[in-house]
Design a protein around this motif. Structure first.
Motif, PDB file in Angstrom:
ATOM      1  N   UNK A  20      -4.260  -6.630 -20.472  1.00  0.00           N
ATOM      2  CA  UNK A  20      -4.194  -7.652 -19.436  1.00  0.00           C
ATOM      3  C   UNK A  20      -3.676  -8.942 -20.031  1.00  0.00           C
ATOM      4  N   UNK A  21      -2.452  -9.343 -19.691  1.00  0.00           N
ATOM      5  CA  UNK A  21      -1.933 -10.574 -20.255  1.00  0.00           C
ATOM      6  C   UNK A  21      -2.597 -11.815 -19.660  1.00  0.00           C
ATOM      7  N   UNK A  22      -3.215 -11.703 -18.483  1.00  0.00           N
ATOM      8  CA  UNK A  22      -3.857 -12.851 -17.843  1.00  0.00           C
ATOM      9  C   UNK A  22      -5.364 -12.726 -17.973  1.00  0.00           C
ATOM     10  N   UNK A  23      -6.062 -13.846 -18.016  1.00  0.00           N
ATOM     11  CA  UNK A  23      -7.527 -13.844 -18.063  1.00  0.00           C
ATOM     12  C   UNK A  23      -8.094 -14.270 -16.720  1.00  0.00           C
ATOM     13  N   UNK A  24      -7.622 -13.679 -15.618  1.00  0.00           N
ATOM     14  CA  UNK A  24      -8.098 -14.006 -14.276  1.00  0.00           C
ATOM     15  C   UNK A  24      -9.219 -13.080 -13.869  1.00  0.00           C
ATOM     16  N   UNK A  25     -10.111 -13.567 -12.990  1.00  0.00           N
ATOM     17  CA  UNK A  25     -11.145 -12.667 -12.453  1.00  0.00           C
ATOM     18  C   UNK A  25     -10.497 -11.677 -11.500  1.00  0.00           C
ATOM     19  N   UNK A  26     -11.226 -10.630 -11.114  1.00  0.00           N
ATOM     20  CA  UNK A  26     -10.656  -9.631 -10.208  1.00  0.00           C
ATOM     21  C   UNK A  26     -10.275 -10.271  -8.873  1.00  0.00           C
ATOM     22  N   UNK A  27      -9.082  -9.946  -8.380  1.00  0.00           N
ATOM     23  CA  UNK A  27      -8.598 -10.456  -7.107  1.00  0.00           C
ATOM     24  C   UNK A  27      -8.587  -9.302  -6.114  1.00  0.00           C
ATOM     25  N   UNK A  28      -9.219  -9.503  -4.982  1.00  0.00           N
ATOM     26  CA  UNK A  28      -9.259  -8.474  -3.958  1.00  0.00           C
ATOM     27  C   UNK A  28      -8.415  -8.959  -2.791  1.00  0.00           C
ATOM     28  N   UNK A  29      -7.381  -8.223  -2.469  1.00  0.00           N
ATOM     29  CA  UNK A  29      -6.533  -8.572  -1.324  1.00  0.00           C
ATOM     30  C   UNK A  29      -6.853  -7.617  -0.191  1.00  0.00           C
ATOM     31  N   UNK A  30      -7.305  -8.168   0.908  1.00  0.00           N
ATOM     32  CA  UNK A  30      -7.651  -7.348   2.062  1.00  0.00           C
ATOM     33  C   UNK A  30      -6.471  -7.348   3.021  1.00  0.00           C
ATOM     34  N   UNK A  31      -6.127  -6.203   3.561  1.00  0.00           N
ATOM     35  CA  UNK A  31      -5.019  -6.181   4.517  1.00  0.00           C
ATOM     36  C   UNK A  31      -5.439  -6.863   5.823  1.00  0.00           C
ATOM     37  N   UNK A  32      -4.446  -7.356   6.570  1.00  0.00           N
ATOM     38  CA  UNK A  32      -4.747  -7.985   7.862  1.00  0.00           C
ATOM     39  C   UNK A  32      -5.282  -6.924   8.822  1.00  0.00           C
ATOM     40  N   UNK A  33      -5.844  -7.359   9.904  1.00  0.00           N
ATOM     41  CA  UNK A  33      -6.441  -6.428  10.871  1.00  0.00           C
ATOM     42  C   UNK A  33      -5.393  -5.470  11.421  1.00  0.00           C
ATOM     43  N   UNK A  34      -4.174  -5.962  11.621  1.00  0.00           N
ATOM     44  CA  UNK A  34      -3.114  -5.110  12.159  1.00  0.00           C
ATOM     45  C   UNK A  34      -2.767  -3.993  11.187  1.00  0.00           C
ATOM     46  N   UNK A  35      -2.553  -4.344   9.938  1.00  0.00           N
ATOM     47  CA  UNK A  35      -2.200  -3.321   8.941  1.00  0.00           C
ATOM     48  C   UNK A  35      -3.360  -2.358   8.694  1.00  0.00           C
ATOM     49  N   UNK A  59      -9.004  -8.279  18.206  1.00  0.00           N
ATOM     50  CA  UNK A  59      -7.882  -9.070  18.713  1.00  0.00           C
ATOM     51  C   UNK A  59      -6.584  -8.253  18.659  1.00  0.00           C
ATOM     52  N   UNK A  60      -6.348  -7.590  17.530  1.00  0.00           N
ATOM     53  CA  UNK A  60      -5.133  -6.782  17.414  1.00  0.00           C
ATOM     54  C   UNK A  60      -5.251  -5.498  18.229  1.00  0.00           C
ATOM     55  N   UNK A  61      -6.423  -4.912  18.256  1.00  0.00           N
ATOM     56  CA  UNK A  61      -6.611  -3.657  18.989  1.00  0.00           C
ATOM     57  C   UNK A  61      -6.250  -3.838  20.462  1.00  0.00           C
ATOM     58  N   UNK A  62      -6.702  -4.945  21.050  1.00  0.00           N
ATOM     59  CA  UNK A  62      -6.420  -5.206  22.471  1.00  0.00           C
ATOM     60  C   UNK A  62      -4.927  -5.380  22.700  1.00  0.00           C
ATOM     61  N   UNK A  63      -4.286  -6.208  21.871  1.00  0.00           N
ATOM     62  CA  UNK A  63      -2.849  -6.448  22.033  1.00  0.00           C
ATOM     63  C   UNK A  63      -2.046  -5.184  21.760  1.00  0.00           C
TER      64      UNK A  63
END
Length: 192
Positions: A20-35, A59-63
């Motif tokens: 790991x070249x970076x010393x960052x904490x774990x990053x969690x990316x959550x997909x948007x509701x649509x995806x 909101x996305x389900x209805x649309x």
């Protein structure tokens, strides 16, 4: 869901400098509701992500049920970015109205509200007319009372009342508090 995790050893530092070249904490990316609903990977520049956050999947389900995902994406790409938030809220409103009332949709709600506004305007006009009528009645009643009081009291400028007053002021007035009594009678309330 994508996760970027750095390997750590028990001391809390990176296990190897090459891992790991970076010393960052774990990053969690959550997909948007649509995806998330469409079960696809949420890209960095997803058109839907700013308007359908992962916390609001309904909101996305209805649309999506009414317009479809491809139509929503196409529509958002065609309009300026400054108007997209309003367009999404409008689509969600129209879709929920269409689900509630499949025949008329939001047009039915608009017609119902317009009918309610017309009824309230008619009630307001009727109430204003009644108010004007009552004010006219009150004015006419006050005028009539003033006329009746003027007829029943002797005119102070008439020759007979002046002669009577000169000869006997007490007998013509009948009461030394004549003015005070008459003033109280004039200002009595007309209604209780």
């Amino acid at each position: 869901m994508e996760t970027v995790d750095t390997a750590t050893n028990s001391s809390g530092g990176p296990s190897s400098p090459s891992a790991s070249p970076q010393n960052n904490p774990p990053v969690v990316m959550s997909p948007c509701a649509a995806c998330k609903i469409l079960r696809r990977r949420c890209a960095d520049k997803c058109v839907l992500a700013p308007y359908f956050p992962p916390t609001e999947p309904a909101k996305f389900t209805i649309a999506h049920r009414v317009f479809g995902a491809s139509n929503i994406i196409k529509f958002l790409q065609e309009i300026p970015e400054s108007q997209r938030a309003d367009a999404v809220s409008s689509m969600v409103y129209e879709a929920s109205a269409r689900i509630r009332d499949p025949v008329y949709g939001c047009a039915g709600a608009i017609c119902q509200l317009q009918k309610q506004v017309n009824e309230l305007q008619a009630q307001l006009a009727k109430t204003q007319a009644e108010l004007v009528n009552m004010q006219c009645q009150q004015t006419n009643l006050v005028t009539l009372l003033c006329m009746e009081m003027a007829k029943s009291q002797p005119q102070p400028n008439s020759p007979q009342s002046v002669d009577n007053f000169i000869t006997s002021p007490e007998s013509s007035l009948g009461n030394p508090c004549f003015l005070e009594d008459n003033l109280e009678a004039l200002w009595e309330p007309l209604w209780t």
